[in-house]
Every structure is written in structure tokens, then in C-alpha cells.
Scaffold this motif. Structure first.
Motif, short mmCIF file in Angstrom:
data_model
loop_
_atom_site.label_atom_id
_atom_site.label_comp_id
_atom_site.label_asym_id
_atom_site.label_seq_id
_atom_site.Cartn_x
_atom_site.Cartn_y
_atom_site.Cartn_z
N THR A 1 -32.49 19.35 71.13
CA THR A 1 -31.78 20.73 71.03
C THR A 1 -30.20 20.49 71.18
N GLY A 2 -29.91 19.72 72.27
CA GLY A 2 -28.41 19.94 73.02
C GLY A 2 -27.52 19.36 71.60
N LEU A 3 -28.11 18.06 71.02
CA LEU A 3 -27.58 17.40 69.84
C LEU A 3 -27.33 18.34 68.74
N LEU A 4 -28.35 18.92 68.40
CA LEU A 4 -28.17 19.75 67.30
C LEU A 4 -27.16 20.92 67.50
N VAL A 5 -27.26 21.60 68.62
CA VAL A 5 -26.15 22.61 68.89
C VAL A 5 -24.74 21.95 68.82
N PHE A 6 -24.68 20.88 69.58
CA PHE A 6 -23.36 20.19 69.55
C PHE A 6 -22.51 20.02 68.40
N ASP A 7 -23.66 19.59 67.30
CA ASP A 7 -23.19 19.19 66.09
C ASP A 7 -22.88 20.41 65.01
N LEU A 8 -22.93 21.62 65.55
CA LEU A 8 -22.47 22.87 65.05
C LEU A 8 -21.16 23.04 65.07
N GLU A 9 -20.46 23.42 63.79
CA GLU A 9 -19.20 23.77 64.02
C GLU A 9 -19.06 25.40 64.53
N GLN A 10 -20.16 26.17 64.74
CA GLN A 10 -20.15 27.43 65.52
C GLN A 10 -21.28 27.24 66.33
N PRO A 11 -21.31 26.70 67.48
CA PRO A 11 -22.44 26.39 68.42
C PRO A 11 -22.75 27.54 69.16
N LYS B 1 -19.20 34.14 55.69
CA LYS B 1 -18.94 33.51 56.77
C LYS B 1 -19.14 33.92 58.28
N ASP B 2 -19.23 35.15 58.53
CA ASP B 2 -19.69 35.90 59.62
C ASP B 2 -21.11 35.28 59.92
N ALA B 3 -21.87 34.64 59.26
CA ALA B 3 -23.34 34.45 59.47
C ALA B 3 -23.52 32.96 59.46
N CYS B 4 -22.39 32.39 59.13
CA CYS B 4 -22.55 30.59 59.27
C CYS B 4 -22.54 30.22 60.43
N ILE B 5 -23.45 29.20 60.89
CA ILE B 5 -23.27 28.67 61.99
C ILE B 5 -22.64 27.34 61.97
N GLY B 6 -22.25 26.84 60.76
CA GLY B 6 -21.76 25.33 60.86
C GLY B 6 -22.41 24.32 60.87
N CYS B 7 -23.84 24.35 60.39
CA CYS B 7 -24.32 23.27 60.28
C CYS B 7 -24.27 22.06 59.46
N LYS B 8 -23.75 22.60 58.29
CA LYS B 8 -23.01 21.51 57.34
C LYS B 8 -24.29 21.10 56.28
N ALA B 9 -25.49 21.76 56.38
CA ALA B 9 -26.52 21.38 55.67
C ALA B 9 -26.27 21.72 54.09
N CYS B 10 -25.54 22.83 53.83
CA CYS B 10 -25.15 23.02 52.40
C CYS B 10 -24.23 22.06 51.97
N MET B 11 -23.54 21.47 52.68
CA MET B 11 -22.70 20.27 51.90
C MET B 11 -23.44 19.22 51.62
N SER C 1 -11.86 28.77 60.17
CA SER C 1 -12.79 29.66 60.48
C SER C 1 -14.09 28.76 61.08
N GLY C 2 -14.05 27.44 60.76
CA GLY C 2 -15.07 26.78 61.17
C GLY C 2 -16.49 26.88 60.58
N THR C 3 -16.38 27.46 59.37
CA THR C 3 -17.59 27.90 58.66
C THR C 3 -17.40 27.34 57.20
N ALA C 4 -18.47 27.41 56.50
CA ALA C 4 -18.71 26.76 55.04
C ALA C 4 -17.58 27.63 54.11
N ALA C 5 -17.26 27.11 53.28
CA ALA C 5 -16.54 27.97 51.95
C ALA C 5 -16.65 27.21 50.63
N LYS C 6 -16.40 27.95 49.89
CA LYS C 6 -16.14 27.24 48.35
C LYS C 6 -15.81 28.13 47.47
N CYS C 7 -15.55 27.78 46.20
CA CYS C 7 -15.42 28.81 45.10
C CYS C 7 -16.43 30.01 45.23
N HIS C 8 -16.20 31.20 45.31
CA HIS C 8 -17.06 32.13 45.10
C HIS C 8 -16.76 33.22 43.82
#
Length: 488
Positions: free
Chosen positions: A266-276, A73-83, A97-104
Motif C-alpha cells: 500500500t505504501g508503494l502504491l501511495v508513494f507512486d501517486l502524483e497526488q498522494p 483534474k480536481d478528482a485525479c490522484i495521479g496514478c498514471k493508469a490512464c497514460m 498540477s500533478g494531474t492527468a491532462a490532454k486535449c479536451h
């Protein structure tokens, strides 16, 4: 159906309310009184070929040597691409945390020789975990002895969660209709009567964990602005290299429009991040396999080269640079701008291709379609910058016609390869997003062609605006509809 496993998972991993790493999914079949309820424990499948790992731009989602798909989670930018990449709806954004999470796989337990919390707590021993590569393990013997099924084997992810006597109504999300309805009996009494008014209790056959739609309006908007920016820069450089030079003001204002649109993109891409605030991670710790990381290289490279080109043209126009110097650097810069423009225009098609949870986005026509849209919007922008410019006029009109053909005959005229893709396409052409689709055809294509046919320059500007509105309507439908087809 006791939900002990999902409760234990929440307790063990401190999972916030409203999201789930594992959940029990019950589905009812039959008609009263002959009904049956089917239970399925649902979680990350820890695939051997995990698409979430490939698409993650910062390698925050990664696969361990033992096969567990883990996340940092410390490396996640919250782009939601993994979802979008997960065909099983197993990933969520942690609201704390505003980061991706799942069963590990309770890796912190298995690393010290313990079983996952869900396995320990299950009162029926309905969940079995272990090493599939060890033929002596209980799970390996069960899989060898019983017929087993997996979810969505056609995706090619090679999932490692196996179901014994799995029910098709749970394994295949589209197997049964799940839209909520309401009680309609007129003689319903008791607790359903609230203040003399019947309570609208929602009834549905499938009770699933509710998951968010990851991408919203910023993504369709970014597709439009990226098309304008890459389109006008690519069109200017291609036309100039082919012997159709523009006047100095057109070159200056054209490149300026392209740079501004790339900045908005670029601004839209950054704005859409959970961790801009972490957006630079995509450069400082990139995953070279991710088309999100590769796309950032195209956008930055194009912005840098186009910025130098704009500086040379503007400097020569304002007298800060000699005309000879501007002439000497123009051709090399345009030779770099053209391929970078094409790359910036089409990389999203390959990013969507990595989003394997959305079948409609897997279209092989998508790179061509995005390139045509970039030419269309680039021509439209050039018509706005210089309404009398014939290069922009013909490029705009030709691309609108080609885009209309690709949309009607290609994207939605050919039968789709999967039921999920067909369901999303139906939602666009005949369902929830039908109006968006109709606006894209009428306002985005028919109206511009009629206006351009007049040959009157001021109407070309109106045609450009109409094309942009139509493209946004189309991209909204194209981005949103596949996300609403259930993956679990």
C-alpha cells in the motif's frame, strides 16, 4: 508543419512547457536528395470506446454525452493508469498540477458554439472539426467523400480523429526506426565544430513530442511485496483448511509477515501517486469498472480479515484470548482470507489488461502467472518464518518450477499477437532488459531449485532471498520494456 495548432493549444489551455495536448509530428523518408517529410497532427482521439475512462479509479477521466473525453483534474490522484491505457500516447501529467491532462476538444469553446483553437488558427484549414453525426457538417462530408485512416484501429477504441492521405510512417509508430544517431562524416565543418571538437548533433528520422515513462521501480517492487503478502496468507489459510495446521508461533509470525508486506504494498502504491494526499479518493469516489479501484478493495479486505486473524492468534498465544475463542473464529477468517488472497494476487493482471496501450500486458496467462508467483513468494516467506516447514518447502519448490515453465514456455515461448508486444518481448529476452531476464531465470529459479534440492533448512532461506531478487528483476523488465515501445 507551421506548429500554429500546437502553439494555439498551449495558449488557449495554458499548457505548461514540456508537455503537449496536441503536437505536429514530422517524419522523414527516403535518402538525400530524394527525401520527403510527412506531417501529422497528433492528439487525443476522443474514442467512442475510451480505455482511459475504464481504467481511471476515480472517474477523473470521463466521457461526456456528446462524445468528448474530458478530465476533472480536481478528482485525479495521479496514478498514471490512464497514460498506460491510451494506445495513442495522448495523455500526460501536468507538471504544475500533478494531474492527468490532454486535449479536451476545447470543450469550453465548443460548449458556447466556437471551434477548437487549433481549428481556428490553422492557415491551411488542414484541421476540420464538427459533428460526425450531422450529415450536413463539413467533417461528415469529408469523411464520406475521402478515404480516411485512423491510428491503431486494431485496438478497438473506435477513434474519432480521421486522417486524409495519412502517412503510414506516422500512423504506425514502429514503421520506421527512430533511434537517434550522430553525424559521422569526417569532413563536417562549420557550426558543428565547437572548440576543435565535433558537436554530437543527434539525427533522427522522426521528431516526436517526448513523453515520460509513467511507471518506474515502485511498480515492480509492489508486485513482489504483494506476492509475498497475499502468498503467505493464502498458503497458510489453504494448508490449514486442508488439514495441515501450523504451530501457534508460525501462525502468528506468518500472518504478521503477510500484513507487513501488504502495508509495504500500500505504501508503494501511495508513494507512486502524483497526488498522494488524495489516495482516499479511490475509496470515496471509486470507479467500479476500474481494476485499480477493485484492487484497493481486495487489499483492504485482505488486510482487515488477516488483521483479525493475526489478532486472534496472537491473543491466544499471549493469553489475552481463550484458545476456544481463537479456535472458533479461525476457520471463518481463513475461509475469507483464501479468496481475498487470490484476488489480491491476481487483480493486477486485469489492471494490466485494462492498460491497453501496452500489448505485452494483455497476456491471457498473466492471472495464472501472478497466482503462481504469489504461491512461490508465499512459500519462500513461510520457509523464512519456519525453515523446517515442509508445506512451505514443497509449495516453494513446486511454484518455482511451475513459474519457470510459465515464463519460458508461456509468456515468451508462444509468438505474440502484435508487433508491439513482440517488440517488448524482444527487449526483455534479447535487448535492453536481457540481463534482468537472465537474472530472473538464473537467480530467481535455477539457484533456488538447486538450494532446495539439498534439503538443508538454512539453504532454504537463501533460496527464498534469491527468488525474491529474481522476481524483482523479472518484474522490472516486464513493467519497463512495454512502456518503452513508442505509441506515437
Amino acid at each position: 508543419g507551421c506548429h500554429a495548432c500546437s502553439t494555439a493549444c498551449k495558449s488557449e489551455n495554458e499548457v505548461p512547457l514540456g508537455v503537449y495536448r496536441t503536437w505536429v509530428q514530422p517524419t522523414e523518408t527516403g535518402q538525400f536528395p530524394d527525401t520527403q517529410r510527412h506531417f501529422q497532427v497528433t492528439r487525443c482521439n476522443h474514442c467512442e470506446n475510451p480505455p482511459c475512462v475504464r481504467i481511471c479509479p476515480t472517474s477523473a477521466m470521463y466521457q461526456r454525452s456528446d462524445g468528448i473525453v474530458e478530465f476533472a483534474k480536481d478528482a485525479c490522484i495521479g496514478c498514471k493508469a490512464c497514460m498506460q491505457a491510451c494506445p495513442y500516447d495522448a495523455i500526460h501529467i501536468d507538471p504544475e498540477s500533478g494531474t492527468a491532462a490532454k486535449c479536451h476538444y476545447c470543450a469550453h469553446r465548443t460548449d458556447v458554439g466556437l471551434e477548437p483553437a487549433c481549428v481556428v488558427v490553422c492557415p491551411e484549414h488542414a484541421i476540420v472539426a464538427g459533428d460526425l453525426n450531422d450529415p450536413r457538417s463539413e467533417i461528415a462530408q469529408l469523411v464520406a467523400k475521402h478515404p480516411v485512416t485512423v491510428r491503431k484501429p486494431e485496438q478497438g477504441t473506435r477513434p474519432n480523429v480521421f486522417y486524409i492521405a495519412g502517412s503510414k510512417v506516422n500512423l504506425v509508430p514502429t514503421e520506421t526506426v527512430r533511434e537517434p544517431t550522430t553525424f559521422a562524416a569526417a569532413d563536417v565543418v562549420g557550426p558543428l565544430q565547437i572548440g576543435g571538437t565535433r558537436a554530437e548533433h543527434m539525427v533522427q528520422v522522426g521528431y516526436n513530442a517526448q513523453h515520460q515513462v509513467p511507471w518506474h521501480w515502485p511498480v515492480p517492487a509492489y508486485l513482489v511485496t504483494k506476492g509475498i503478502g497475499s502468498g503467505i496468507l493464502g498458503l497458510l489459510s489453504a494448508a490449514w483448511l486442508l488439514g495441515a495446521p501450523f504451530s501457534a508461533p508460525v501462525a502468528v509470525f506468518g500472518t504478521l509477515v503477510g500484513l507487513l508486506m501488504l502495508a509495504v504494498t500500500t505504501g508503494l502504491l501511495v508513494f507512486d501517486l502524483e497526488q498522494p494526499q488524495r489516495f482516499l479518493y479511490i475509496l470515496t469516489r471509486p470507479n467500479p469498472r476500474s481494476w485499480l479501484a477493485r484492487g484497493a478493495v481486495f487489499l483492504i479486505g485482505l488486510s482487515t480479515v488477516a488483521g483479525l486473524w493475526f489478532g486472534a492468534e496472537a491473543g491466544a498465544l499471549m493469553g489475552f484470548l481463550s484458545a476456544d475463542l481463537a479456535e472458533s473464529v479461525r476457520t471463518p477468517l481463513m475461509l475469507l482470507t483464501l479468496p481475498l488472497s487470490v484476488g489480491a494476487a491476481v487483480y493486477t493482471a486485469f489492471l494490466f489488461g485494462q492498460a491497453e496501450g501496452r500489448d505485452l500486458w494483455q497476456s491471457p496467462l498473466l492471472p495464472v502467472h501472478l497466482l503462481v508467483q504469489a504461491v512461490m513468494m508465499g512459500g519462500a516467506a513461510l520457509v523464512v518464518v519456519d525453515p523446517g516447514n515442509t508445506v512451505g518447502w514443497y509449495a516453494f519448490a513446486g511454484a518455482v518450477a511451475v513459474d519457470l515453465f510459465v515464463t519460458l514456455a508461456g509468456e515468451f515461448g508462444i509468438p505474440h499477437a502484435s508487433e508491439v508486444a513482440a517488440a517488448a518481448a524482444h527487449a526483455i529476452t534479447k535487448g535492453k532488459y536481457k540481463k534482468h531476464y537472465q537474472v530472473s531465470l538464473l537467480v530467481g529459479h535455477v539457484v533456488p531449485l538447486l538450494l532446495l534440492a539439498t534439503g538443508w533448512a538454512p539453504l532454504g532461506v537463501l533460496a527464498a532471498i534469491a527468488a525474491a531478487v529474481g522476481l524483482y528483476a523479472y518484474e522490472t523488465a516486464f513493467v519497463m520494456a512495454p512502456q518503452e515501445v513508442p505509441n506515437s
